[in-house]
Design a protein around this motif. Sequence first.
Motif, PDB file in Angstrom:
ATOM      1  N   ILE A  99       0.852  -1.195   0.000  1.00  0.00           N
ATOM      2  CA  ILE A  99       0.000   0.000   0.000  1.00  0.00           C
ATOM      3  C   ILE A  99       0.884   1.239   0.000  1.00  0.00           C
ATOM      4  O   ILE A  99       1.823   1.340   0.801  1.00  0.00           O
ATOM      5  CB  ILE A  99      -0.918   0.025   1.242  1.00  0.00           C
ATOM      6  N   PHE A 100       0.567   2.160  -0.901  1.00  0.00           N
ATOM      7  CA  PHE A 100       1.229   3.464  -0.864  1.00  0.00           C
ATOM      8  C   PHE A 100       0.181   4.557  -0.958  1.00  0.00           C
ATOM      9  O   PHE A 100      -0.459   4.742  -1.993  1.00  0.00           O
ATOM     10  CB  PHE A 100       2.248   3.640  -1.985  1.00  0.00           C
ATOM     11  N   HIS A 101      -0.012   5.273   0.158  1.00  0.00           N
ATOM     12  CA  HIS A 101      -0.889   6.439   0.200  1.00  0.00           C
ATOM     13  C   HIS A 101      -0.027   7.649   0.528  1.00  0.00           C
ATOM     14  O   HIS A 101       0.562   7.719   1.615  1.00  0.00           O
ATOM     15  CB  HIS A 101      -1.972   6.273   1.273  1.00  0.00           C
TER      16      HIS A 101
ATOM     17  N   PRO B 197      -2.490  12.951  -2.193  1.00  0.00           N
ATOM     18  CA  PRO B 197      -3.059  11.640  -2.536  1.00  0.00           C
ATOM     19  C   PRO B 197      -3.041  11.306  -4.024  1.00  0.00           C
ATOM     20  O   PRO B 197      -3.129  10.134  -4.400  1.00  0.00           O
ATOM     21  CB  PRO B 197      -4.504  11.746  -2.018  1.00  0.00           C
ATOM     22  N   SER B 198      -2.908  12.327  -4.889  1.00  0.00           N
ATOM     23  CA  SER B 198      -2.895  12.062  -6.327  1.00  0.00           C
ATOM     24  C   SER B 198      -1.508  11.663  -6.833  1.00  0.00           C
ATOM     25  O   SER B 198      -1.364  11.216  -7.971  1.00  0.00           O
ATOM     26  CB  SER B 198      -3.378  13.297  -7.091  1.00  0.00           C
ATOM     27  N   ASP B 199      -0.478  11.813  -5.980  1.00  0.00           N
ATOM     28  CA  ASP B 199       0.893  11.477  -6.367  1.00  0.00           C
ATOM     29  C   ASP B 199       1.207  10.061  -5.890  1.00  0.00           C
ATOM     30  O   ASP B 199       1.320   9.805  -4.693  1.00  0.00           O
ATOM     31  CB  ASP B 199       1.866  12.477  -5.739  1.00  0.00           C
ATOM     32  N   ASN B 200       1.357   9.143  -6.837  1.00  0.00           N
ATOM     33  CA  ASN B 200       1.614   7.740  -6.512  1.00  0.00           C
ATOM     34  C   ASN B 200       3.080   7.348  -6.700  1.00  0.00           C
ATOM     35  O   ASN B 200       3.404   6.161  -6.856  1.00  0.00           O
ATOM     36  CB  ASN B 200       0.724   6.829  -7.373  1.00  0.00           C
TER      37      ASN B 200
ATOM     38  N   THR C  50      -3.176   2.157  -4.199  1.00  0.00           N
ATOM     39  CA  THR C  50      -3.116   3.617  -4.064  1.00  0.00           C
ATOM     40  C   THR C  50      -4.407   4.098  -3.390  1.00  0.00           C
ATOM     41  O   THR C  50      -5.351   3.307  -3.211  1.00  0.00           O
ATOM     42  CB  THR C  50      -2.984   4.271  -5.445  1.00  0.00           C
ATOM     43  N   PRO C  51      -4.497   5.381  -3.033  1.00  0.00           N
ATOM     44  CA  PRO C  51      -5.756   5.867  -2.448  1.00  0.00           C
ATOM     45  C   PRO C  51      -6.967   5.616  -3.346  1.00  0.00           C
ATOM     46  O   PRO C  51      -8.045   5.266  -2.857  1.00  0.00           O
ATOM     47  CB  PRO C  51      -5.499   7.371  -2.276  1.00  0.00           C
ATOM     48  N   GLN C  52      -6.782   5.770  -4.643  1.00  0.00           N
ATOM     49  CA  GLN C  52      -7.894   5.595  -5.574  1.00  0.00           C
ATOM     50  C   GLN C  52      -8.333   4.125  -5.654  1.00  0.00           C
ATOM     51  O   GLN C  52      -9.528   3.810  -5.516  1.00  0.00           O
ATOM     52  CB  GLN C  52      -7.496   6.096  -6.969  1.00  0.00           C
ATOM     53  N   THR C  53      -7.379   3.206  -5.870  1.00  0.00           N
ATOM     54  CA  THR C  53      -7.742   1.794  -6.003  1.00  0.00           C
ATOM     55  C   THR C  53      -8.225   1.219  -4.673  1.00  0.00           C
ATOM     56  O   THR C  53      -9.067   0.315  -4.651  1.00  0.00           O
ATOM     57  CB  THR C  53      -6.554   0.978  -6.537  1.00  0.00           C
TER      58      THR C  53
END
Length: 334
Positions: A68-70, A75-78, A104-107
């Motif tokens: 996991i990377f948040h 939050p938009s930068d992965n 990511t935060p989105q997934t």
Amino acid sequence: MRSRLIATLILSALSVALLFVLGSRLVRFSHIFRAHAGPALTQEQVELAYNSSTGEQKEAIPRIIHQIFHNFKDPSDNTIPEDWEVQRQTCIKHNPDFEHKLWTPQTSLEFLEKNYAWFVDTYNGYKFPVQRIDALRYFLMRHFGGIYIDLDNGCMRDLKPLLHYPAWVTDGGQGTLSNNLLGARPGHPFWDLMTDSLIPWGYHYPLPYLAVSYASGQWYETALWEDYHKMLEAAGSPEEDRIYRIMMDMREGADRWVFFTMGRGGSWDQWDNHLFGWTGNVLFPWLLRNFIWIALGLGAVVLTHTYLRRRKARKALRYKKLDTEEREESHELH
């Protein structure tokens, strides 16, 4: 008079209830510093069991690695920090036949909305972003199974030997269990318990470390670990419902690490983290070692205080008696 009695009874009942809640919390808190339930395996034992086995072994855990990377600031930068990416690549290199999932935060939110919509409000409502990462890893274990690895951990070799156990967490040998490395078959009942308990355990504690660790993090995991093993004993659950502790003790002289490495942490580091770490590693063991002397010392203080207070009261009573007698004598003379 009657209303006063009713109010007294209500206050007494509330006091008893409060003491019960606080007592149960203290009992749970004490588990953090005790020896943990359940079977423990060193990494060397896991390796030896795998190498000495004959024939093909059935893998209980699917070949999936979750990470996991948040980005808490954006939050938009992965883009993963360079040192964490180096660690991640070691796991990809040594496990090329695994599916590698980076959340990511989105997934992460999409996964929960699709499969566990009942938890989304709690997930979005967490005060500290790291709580979302804690909760998410438990849902990933419940839903997909596989192996979860924090980005500050790397791999020294392939992880296939760890796939032959129905579920496991990691144990640093002191204090709480760890949730930085986890493994499970999908649908294991421990991860059902872990995810189903997140909402009722979601108290708003006054300190950040308490809020994170006891509502979703390592203290939470450790308390539910103990609850789960009590249920296992009561129900006589089958082998596939067992869960193991893989030892990752970092102290000098501890068992050799075979599978994992440790890099830079720091995704959660507050002042009270250091305070409670010191409490668990230094203060609490010292209190246990010196409990008798502390109890005797406190007893001596209480007895001394009681003796001096009674002595003062007797002296005051004697002076009052003498004063009364003197005033009576003076009255008779006049």
